[in-house]
Design a protein around this motif. Structure first.
Motif, short mmCIF file in Angstrom:
data_model
loop_
_atom_site.label_atom_id
_atom_site.label_comp_id
_atom_site.label_asym_id
_atom_site.label_seq_id
_atom_site.Cartn_x
_atom_site.Cartn_y
_atom_site.Cartn_z
N ALA A 89 0.81 -1.22 0.00
CA ALA A 89 0.00 0.00 0.00
C ALA A 89 0.84 1.26 0.00
N SER A 90 2.11 1.17 0.39
CA SER A 90 3.00 2.34 0.40
C SER A 90 4.44 1.84 0.49
N GLY A 91 5.38 2.73 0.25
CA GLY A 91 6.79 2.38 0.40
C GLY A 91 7.10 1.97 1.83
N MET A 92 6.52 2.69 2.80
CA MET A 92 6.78 2.34 4.20
C MET A 92 6.21 0.97 4.54
N ALA A 93 5.04 0.63 4.01
CA ALA A 93 4.47 -0.70 4.26
C ALA A 93 5.42 -1.76 3.71
N CYS A 115 19.52 7.74 5.72
CA CYS A 115 18.40 6.96 5.20
C CYS A 115 17.09 7.70 5.43
N TYR A 116 16.05 7.26 4.77
CA TYR A 116 14.72 7.88 4.89
C TYR A 116 14.35 7.96 6.36
N HIS A 117 13.94 9.14 6.83
CA HIS A 117 13.82 9.34 8.28
C HIS A 117 12.76 8.45 8.91
N SER A 158 20.71 0.46 2.92
CA SER A 158 21.05 1.82 2.50
C SER A 158 20.08 2.30 1.46
N GLU A 159 20.08 3.62 1.31
CA GLU A 159 19.38 4.25 0.21
C GLU A 159 20.46 4.62 -0.81
N SER A 160 20.11 4.69 -2.08
CA SER A 160 21.05 5.22 -3.08
C SER A 160 20.26 5.67 -4.30
N ILE A 187 18.62 -2.26 -0.70
CA ILE A 187 18.80 -0.89 -1.20
C ILE A 187 17.42 -0.27 -1.44
N ASP A 188 17.19 0.89 -0.83
CA ASP A 188 16.02 1.70 -1.16
C ASP A 188 16.45 2.56 -2.35
N ALA A 189 15.97 2.17 -3.53
CA ALA A 189 16.40 2.83 -4.78
C ALA A 189 15.31 3.76 -5.32
N THR A 190 14.46 4.24 -4.43
CA THR A 190 13.36 5.12 -4.84
C THR A 190 13.83 6.30 -5.68
N LEU A 191 14.94 6.94 -5.27
CA LEU A 191 15.39 8.13 -5.98
C LEU A 191 16.06 7.78 -7.31
N ALA A 192 16.54 6.54 -7.43
CA ALA A 192 17.23 6.16 -8.67
C ALA A 192 16.24 5.64 -9.71
N HIS A 209 11.26 0.22 -3.68
CA HIS A 209 10.89 1.51 -4.26
C HIS A 209 9.63 2.00 -3.59
N SER A 210 9.60 3.28 -3.24
CA SER A 210 8.32 3.92 -3.00
C SER A 210 7.76 4.23 -4.38
N ALA A 211 6.80 3.43 -4.83
CA ALA A 211 6.21 3.64 -6.16
C ALA A 211 5.32 4.88 -6.19
N THR A 212 5.14 5.47 -5.01
CA THR A 212 4.45 6.76 -4.89
C THR A 212 5.17 7.83 -5.70
N LYS A 213 6.48 7.64 -5.89
CA LYS A 213 7.32 8.68 -6.49
C LYS A 213 7.39 8.50 -8.01
N TYR A 214 8.56 8.17 -8.56
CA TYR A 214 8.70 8.17 -10.02
C TYR A 214 7.89 7.07 -10.71
N LEU A 221 -1.03 8.69 -6.25
CA LEU A 221 -1.21 7.39 -5.61
C LEU A 221 -0.10 7.15 -4.59
N LEU A 222 -0.36 6.21 -3.67
CA LEU A 222 0.65 5.71 -2.74
C LEU A 222 0.84 4.23 -3.04
N ALA A 223 2.11 3.80 -3.15
CA ALA A 223 2.39 2.38 -3.38
C ALA A 223 3.85 2.11 -3.07
N GLY A 224 4.15 0.86 -2.77
CA GLY A 224 5.53 0.46 -2.53
C GLY A 224 5.77 -0.90 -3.14
N SER A 341 7.59 14.97 -0.92
CA SER A 341 7.50 14.03 -2.04
C SER A 341 8.28 14.50 -3.26
N LEU A 342 8.29 13.67 -4.28
CA LEU A 342 9.09 13.87 -5.49
C LEU A 342 8.59 12.88 -6.53
N GLY A 343 9.06 13.06 -7.77
CA GLY A 343 8.81 12.03 -8.77
C GLY A 343 7.52 12.17 -9.55
C1 LIG Z 1 8.78 8.41 -0.01
C2 LIG Z 1 9.90 7.50 0.35
C3 LIG Z 1 9.70 6.35 1.13
C4 LIG Z 1 8.35 6.03 1.72
O1 LIG Z 1 7.43 5.72 0.74
P1 LIG Z 1 5.83 5.96 0.90
O2 LIG Z 1 5.29 5.47 -0.38
O3 LIG Z 1 5.64 7.43 1.14
O4 LIG Z 1 5.42 5.16 2.09
C5 LIG Z 1 10.77 5.53 1.38
N1 LIG Z 1 11.99 5.81 0.90
C6 LIG Z 1 12.23 6.90 0.14
C7 LIG Z 1 13.60 7.15 -0.35
C8 LIG Z 1 11.20 7.77 -0.16
O5 LIG Z 1 11.45 8.86 -0.90
#
Ligand SMILES: *Cc1c(COP(=O)(O)O)cnc(C)c1O
Length: 397
Positions: A89-93, A115-117, A158-160, A187-192, A209-214, A221-224, A341-343
Motif C-alpha cells: 500500500a506504500s513504500g513504508m508498508a 536513510c529515509y527518516h 542503505s538508500e542510493s 537498497i532503497d532505490a526510490t530516488l534512482a 521503491h516507494s512507487a508513490t514517487k517516479y 497514488l501511494l504504493a511500494g 515528495s518527489l517524482g
Molecule cells: C517516499 C519515500 C519512502 C516512503 O514511501 P511511501 O510510499 O511514502 O510510504 C521511502 N523511501 C524513500 C527514499 C522515499 O522517498
C-alpha cells in the motif's frame, strides 16, 4: 490467468509497456481490467480442496493478492531485472513488511545513516521494542559498516541516492560486503528508479521503491514494491497477507497506467534535474549544489560509472541566508508547489528544516546534515527553461 512475454522485451519502454501482461486479456481489452473484488469464488467444495492441497495458482481472497497486482509485480520485476516483486500500500508498508518478516529478537541491522527518516524511526523506535538492534554508520564508510557487523547481523540497509544529500552507494561493494559476511542487503532505490540504477544486477538481495514517487509518477497514488528472488520473498509475501497493508486494485491500475510512460518521464526528470542543477551551480546566491550529475559532487565519478541518469531531485544551499531568507526563496517560486515528495509531473520545492526536520533539535539537524539554508527541489516534467526562469526570479528578488 496466463501471462506471456509479448515479443522482444529488451528495451526499457517495451518492458514497461508489455512485461507481465497477457497478450490477449479478459474481455479482449488492451489494458488490464481492474478486479474490484474482495473475494474470489470456487465452483464447488472439491475446487477448494484442490486449491489447498495442490496450490493451483488462482485467487482466493483480496488480502492475499489479485490478478492486476500480479501483472504489476511482474512488470516491476522485469524492469528491475529481478525474479519477483511484491506490491504494498506504500513504500513504508514495503520496508516494514520486509523488516518484520526477516528479523527476530536479538538480530541486528546496520544502516548507512543518510536513510529515509521514517525507516530510521521505525528501526530505532519500534523494531527496538521487539529486541532488534539497529546500528548506524556514516554513509559511504564501508569499513565502518564492516566493523559494525556482528554474528547477529541479518541485514545491511542503505538508500542510493540518499535524500536530500544525493550520496551514491557503490552497489557492488555494498553487495559484496554482505555476501562476504553472509548478511543480506537491501537498497532503497526510490530516488534512482530501475532506469537509473540496477541494484539486483550489482548483487544486492532486495530492492525497495516507494512507487508513490517516479514509478507512479503523477502525485496521485501511494504504493511500494519489494524486488528480489521468489525464494527470498516467499516469507515476506506470507506476512504481507497477515499484516494487511495491501494496495487496492484501483490504485494498481493507476500505477500500471503511470508505468506505460515511465521511461519518457524519467528521461525528462533526469534532463530537468541536470539543467536546474547546472543553473544553480552558476548562481551567485547559491553556495553549494548537491547533484550527482555535477563534477563538484563527491560521488560524481561513481555516479557516472554506475548510473544512467541522476534523477530530478536537486538540493542546494543559499549563500549567507538564515532560515527566513531561505523560506523567502521557497515562497517566491511560482511553478513548484511547496510540499514533501518527489517524482510526479508537478515540481515540488521545500526547505527540509521546515518540511521534515522542524521538530528536531538543532543538534539533531546538524547530525543529519540539514542546515537552515538548505532547499530541496524535486523537478517535475515541466519545461526546464520555465523552471530555471522561475528559480532565477525567486533568487533575484
Ligand atoms: C517516499 C519515500 C519512502 C516512503 O514511501 P511511501 O510510499 O511514502 O510510504 C521511502 N523511501 C524513500 C527514499 C522515499 O522517498
Amino acid at each position: 490467468m496466463q501471462h506471456e512475454e509479448n515479443g522482444p522485451t529488451s528495451g526499457f519502454s517495451t518492458k514497461a509497456i508489455h512485461a507481465g501482461e497477457a497478450r490477449q486479456k479478459l474481455g479482449d481489452s488492451i489494458t488490464d481490467p481492474i478486479f474490484a473484488a474482495s473475494t474470489y469464488t470456487f465452483t464447488d467444495s472439491q475446487a477448494v480442496i484442490d486449491f489447498i492441497e495442490q496450490g493451483h495458482p488462482r485467487e482466493e481472497y483480496g488480502r492475499y493478492g489479485n490478478p492486476t497486482e500480479k501483472v504489476a509485480e511482474q512488470k516491476l520485476a522485469a524492469l528491475e531485472g529481478a525474479e519477483a516483486g511484491l506490491l504494498y500500500a506504500s513504500g513504508m508498508a514495503a520496508i516494514v513488511g520486509l523488516l518484520m518478516a526477516k528479523l527476530n529478537a536479538g538480530d541486528e541491522v546496520v544502516f548507512f545513516d543518510e536513510c529515509y527518516h521514517r525507516s530510521r524511526e521505525f528501526c530505532a523506535k519500534h523494531l527496538s521494542r521487539f529486541g532488534v538492534v539497529t546500528r548506524q554508520v556514516k554513509t559511504g564508510d564501508y569499513e565502518a559498516m564492516e566493523s559494525a557487523i556482528t554474528p547477529a547481523t541479518k541485514l545491511l540497509v542503505s538508500e542510493s541516492p540518499t535524500n536530500p544529500h544525493l550520496s551514491i552507494v557503490d552497489l557492488q561493494r555494498f553487495a559484496e560486503l554482505g555476501r562476504r559476511h553472509g548478511v543480506e542487503t537491501l537498497i532503497d532505490a526510490t530516488l534512482a528508479t530501475p532506469f537509473n540504477s540496477q541494484p539486483i544486477a550489482a548483487g544486492v538481495d532486495y530492492v525497495l521503491h516507494s512507487a508513490t514517487k517516479y514509478l507512479g509518477g503523477h502525485n496521485d497514488l501511494l504504493a511500494g514494491v519489494l524486488l528480489s528472488s521468489e525464494e527470498r520473498l516467499e516469507p515476506v509475501r506470507n506476512l504481507r497477507g497477515i499484516l494487511g497493508a495491501v494496495i487496492s486494485p484501483q490504485t494498481i491500475q493507476l500505477l500500471l497506467r503511470g508505468l506505460k510512460t515511465f521511461e519518457l518521464r524519467i528521461e525528462r526528470h533526469n534532463e530537468n534535474g541536470l539543467r536546474v542543477a547546472q543553473f544553480l551551480a552558476e548562481h551567485p546566491r547559491v553556495e553549494q549544489v548537491y547533484y550527482p550529475g555535477l563534477p563538484s559532487h563527491p560521488y560524481h565519478e561513481l555516479a557516472c560509472r554506475t548510473m544512467r541518469g541522476f534523477g530530478g531531485l536537486v538540493t542546494f544551499l543559499l549563500r549567507d541566508a538564515d532560515w527566513r531568507a531561505t523560506a523567502d526563496v521557497v515562497d517566491a517560486a511560482r511553478i513548484p508547489r511547496i510540499g514533501p515528495s518527489l517524482g510526479g509531473a508537478e515540481s515540488l520545492i521545500e526547505q527540509p528544516l521546515v518540511m521534515s526536520y522542524y521538530e528536531c533539535t538543532p543538534e539533531d539537524r546538524q547530525a543529519f546534515g540539514i542546515p537552515d539554508n538548505m532547499i530541496r527541489m524535486a523537478c517535475g516534467l515541466e519545461n526546464a527553461d520555465d523552471l530555471i526562469a522561475d528559480l532565477a526570479q525567486a533568487l533575484d528578488r
